[in-house]
Design an enzyme around this catalytic site. Sequence first.
Site, PDB file in Angstrom:
ATOM      1  NE  ARG A 120      -6.114   4.955   1.885  1.00 16.91           N
ATOM      2  CZ  ARG A 120      -7.243   4.276   2.328  1.00 16.91           C
ATOM      3  NH1 ARG A 120      -8.600   4.886   2.963  1.00 16.91           N
ATOM      4  NH2 ARG A 120      -7.009   3.020   2.681  1.00 16.91           N
ATOM      5  NE  ARG A 173      -9.322   7.739  -3.996  1.00 15.21           N
ATOM      6  CZ  ARG A 173     -10.586   8.559  -3.860  1.00 15.21           C
ATOM      7  NH1 ARG A 173     -11.229   9.734  -4.684  1.00 15.21           N
ATOM      8  NH2 ARG A 173     -11.895   7.819  -3.757  1.00 15.21           N
ATOM      9  NE  ARG A 215      -4.116  -1.535  -0.345  1.00  9.43           N
ATOM     10  CZ  ARG A 215      -5.109  -1.752   0.602  1.00  9.43           C
ATOM     11  NH1 ARG A 215      -5.315  -0.427   1.092  1.00  9.43           N
ATOM     12  NH2 ARG A 215      -6.443  -2.156   0.338  1.00  9.43           N
ATOM     13  CG  ASP A 269      -8.713  -3.135  -4.741  1.00  7.64           C
ATOM     14  OD1 ASP A 269      -8.275  -1.679  -4.222  1.00  7.64           O
ATOM     15  OD2 ASP A 269      -9.529  -4.056  -4.530  1.00  7.64           O
ATOM     16  CE1 TYR A 321     -13.534  -7.530   0.872  1.00 10.88           C
ATOM     17  CE2 TYR A 321     -11.989  -9.031   0.318  1.00 10.88           C
ATOM     18  CZ  TYR A 321     -12.473  -7.913   1.196  1.00 10.88           C
ATOM     19  OH  TYR A 321     -11.289  -7.455   1.458  1.00 10.88           O
TER      20      TYR A 321
HETATM   21  O1  CP3 Z   1       0.302   0.459  -2.535  1.00  9.76           O
HETATM   22  C1  CP3 Z   1      -0.030  -0.349  -3.253  1.00  9.76           C
HETATM   23  O2  CP3 Z   1       0.218  -1.332  -2.548  1.00  9.76           O
HETATM   24  C2  CP3 Z   1      -0.842  -0.378  -4.709  1.00  9.76           C
HETATM   25  C3  CP3 Z   1      -2.248  -0.263  -5.041  1.00  9.76           C
HETATM   26  C4  CP3 Z   1      -3.242  -1.195  -4.056  1.00  9.76           C
HETATM   27  C5  CP3 Z   1      -5.038  -1.025  -3.676  1.00  9.76           C
HETATM   28  N1  CP3 Z   1      -5.161  -1.824  -2.597  1.00  9.76           N
HETATM   29  C6  CP3 Z   1      -5.254  -0.009  -3.593  1.00  9.76           C
HETATM   30  C7  CP3 Z   1      -6.584   0.755  -2.917  1.00  9.76           C
HETATM   31  C8  CP3 Z   1      -3.319  -2.647  -3.856  1.00  9.76           C
HETATM   32  C9  CP3 Z   1      -1.643  -3.695  -3.888  1.00  9.76           C
HETATM   33  C10 CP3 Z   1      -4.598  -3.373  -3.404  1.00  9.76           C
HETATM   34  C11 CP3 Z   1      -4.838  -5.018  -2.462  1.00  9.76           C
HETATM   35  C12 CP3 Z   1      -5.662  -5.090  -2.025  1.00  9.76           C
HETATM   36  N2  CP3 Z   1      -7.167  -4.518  -1.850  1.00  9.76           N
HETATM   37  C13 CP3 Z   1      -6.058  -5.955  -1.573  1.00  9.76           C
HETATM   38  C14 CP3 Z   1      -5.125  -7.093  -0.703  1.00  9.76           C
HETATM   39  C15 CP3 Z   1      -4.397  -6.648   0.602  1.00  9.76           C
HETATM   40  C16 CP3 Z   1      -4.312  -6.393   1.913  1.00  9.76           C
HETATM   41  O3  CP3 Z   1      -4.559  -5.581   1.517  1.00  9.76           O
HETATM   42  O4  CP3 Z   1      -4.728  -6.828   2.513  1.00  9.76           O
HETATM   43  C17 CP3 Z   1      -7.488  -5.936  -0.221  1.00  9.76           C
HETATM   44  C18 CP3 Z   1      -7.849  -6.950   0.816  1.00  9.76           C
HETATM   45  C19 CP3 Z   1      -8.407  -4.543  -1.523  1.00  9.76           C
HETATM   46  C20 CP3 Z   1      -9.467  -4.248  -1.340  1.00  9.76           C
HETATM   47  C21 CP3 Z   1     -10.005  -3.765  -0.678  1.00  9.76           C
HETATM   48  N3  CP3 Z   1      -9.301  -2.018  -1.113  1.00  9.76           N
HETATM   49  C22 CP3 Z   1     -10.650  -2.511   0.501  1.00  9.76           C
HETATM   50  C23 CP3 Z   1     -10.754  -2.964   1.492  1.00  9.76           C
HETATM   51  C24 CP3 Z   1     -10.584  -2.109   0.508  1.00  9.76           C
HETATM   52  C25 CP3 Z   1     -11.187  -0.393   1.400  1.00  9.76           C
HETATM   53  C26 CP3 Z   1     -10.176  -0.243   3.188  1.00  9.76           C
HETATM   54  C27 CP3 Z   1      -8.577   0.980   2.768  1.00  9.76           C
HETATM   55  O5  CP3 Z   1      -8.218   0.394   2.947  1.00  9.76           O
HETATM   56  O6  CP3 Z   1      -9.694   2.050   2.203  1.00  9.76           O
HETATM   57  C28 CP3 Z   1     -10.245  -0.969  -0.762  1.00  9.76           C
HETATM   58  C29 CP3 Z   1      -9.582   0.414  -1.144  1.00  9.76           C
HETATM   59  C30 CP3 Z   1      -8.157   1.170  -2.271  1.00  9.76           C
HETATM   60  N4  CP3 Z   1      -7.141   0.270  -2.281  1.00  9.76           N
HETATM   61  C31 CP3 Z   1      -7.457   2.392  -1.059  1.00  9.76           C
HETATM   62  C32 CP3 Z   1      -6.440   2.370  -2.372  1.00  9.76           C
HETATM   63  C33 CP3 Z   1      -5.306   3.287  -2.031  1.00  9.76           C
HETATM   64  C34 CP3 Z   1      -8.235   3.435  -0.465  1.00  9.76           C
HETATM   65  C35 CP3 Z   1      -9.079   3.968  -1.473  1.00  9.76           C
HETATM   66  C36 CP3 Z   1      -9.243   5.497  -1.913  1.00  9.76           C
HETATM   67  O7  CP3 Z   1      -7.971   5.594  -1.592  1.00  9.76           O
HETATM   68  O8  CP3 Z   1      -9.731   6.087  -2.254  1.00  9.76           O
END
Ligand code: CP3
Length: 342
Positions: free
Chosen positions: A30, A39, A26, A76, A152
């Site tokens: 953010r 964003r 990640r 994602d 999911y």
């Molecule tokens: O920087 C990186 O790692 C690359 C981008 C990336 C995102 N999601 C962007 C994202 C990666 C590799 C993911 C993987 C992901 N997404 C996983 C596996 C990794 C883990 O954390 O266990 C999972 C389970 C998800 C599903 C997901 N996406 C959830 C549960 C959420 C909401 C929770 C949260 O963190 O906000 C997201 C949203 C998400 N994916 C954001 C980002 C940057 C936040 C949304 C935003 O910026 O508006």
Amino acid sequence: MSIKNDLILRAAKGEQVERVPVWLMRQAGRILPEYRAVRAKSKNFIEFVKNPEMAAEVTIQPVDILGVDAAIIFSDILVIPEAMGLPYQMIESKGPVFEKTVKNRADVEALHVSSGEELNYVIKAIELTKKKLDNRVPLIGFCGAPWTLFAYMIEGKGSKTFSEAKKFLYTQPVLSHLLLEKIALSSINYLNAQIDAGADMVQIFDSWAGVLGPEQYNEFSLRYISMICEGINYRVPVTVFAKDAHFAIEEIAKIKCNTIGLDWTMNAANARKIVGNTKTLQGNADPCMLYSDEKTIEAEASKMLKAFGKDRYIANLGHGLYPDTDFNKVKYFVDCIKNHKF
Ligand code: CP3
């Protein structure tokens, strides 16, 4: 064209490295004000993910700002369910929500195996990123593990227990396998397209591995992760990150991946003993540790590096960065790892 800093690829293959490479799960997100600025230009997360220019821009930010040794494509894991016919929304401060969930055989049959074509926006983002990176560091592609995506798709949102998804495994095992296979086949097509577009290595995220027991894990998760590794024909190094799956490390070590990602509940020496020397380990600092002061961060980074050693190791966190982490602390952690003397 060779990549200037290929430390992470060499570490994944078990080759000699001058120092331990580092990237952070990640990292594109953010914590960076620069990310939030980009964003803010799009209406919602999904629109953002589908914009190759913006995705490429935030993919490169952590390379420039934090100095990490790899970029990970901004996307994602939930793009696969969407490509298969199950759209989702990302609700601010709540997470993903699916309009429809999978309940029965008709629902599973209505989903299609993605050819990767529906995910052309990610492929475009990878091509753009590769151009902009100009071979400075490798680019990591990724997908979710079939079990985590299944979880999911059945629940329709996040859950502490994923008991609905587990209920499906117990009550509908045959149908579960059918769905898991469709997800795995879609993921193979998707990862192959990412690799063709220039992804230098790939990571499979099994974020909900830890809600399964060892036998269920082998049957419903690892089997499909292994199928993906085979389906991409080992063209690039593969990392398997199974969160909270300490019980499964011995089994994960038997599949043909290059690197095993560990969360912070695993001790480095134990993990090495179980896994042996034929695989690279990645991890595993607690992301909450980055809330502490610089002295503590340095001590923890140094302890981690000593415990894992210089070879067959990629420094990372044990899970993704929390959004309220001070990016100066994150940069400090990255610097500590890069400056460490063994
Ligand atoms: O920087 C990186 O790692 C690359 C981008 C990336 C995102 N999601 C962007 C994202 C990666 C590799 C993911 C993987 C992901 N997404 C996983 C596996 C990794 C883990 O954390 O266990 C999972 C389970 C998800 C599903 C997901 N996406 C959830 C549960 C959420 C909401 C929770 C949260 O963190 O906000 C997201 C949203 C998400 N994916 C954001 C980002 C940057 C936040 C949304 C935003 O910026 O508006």
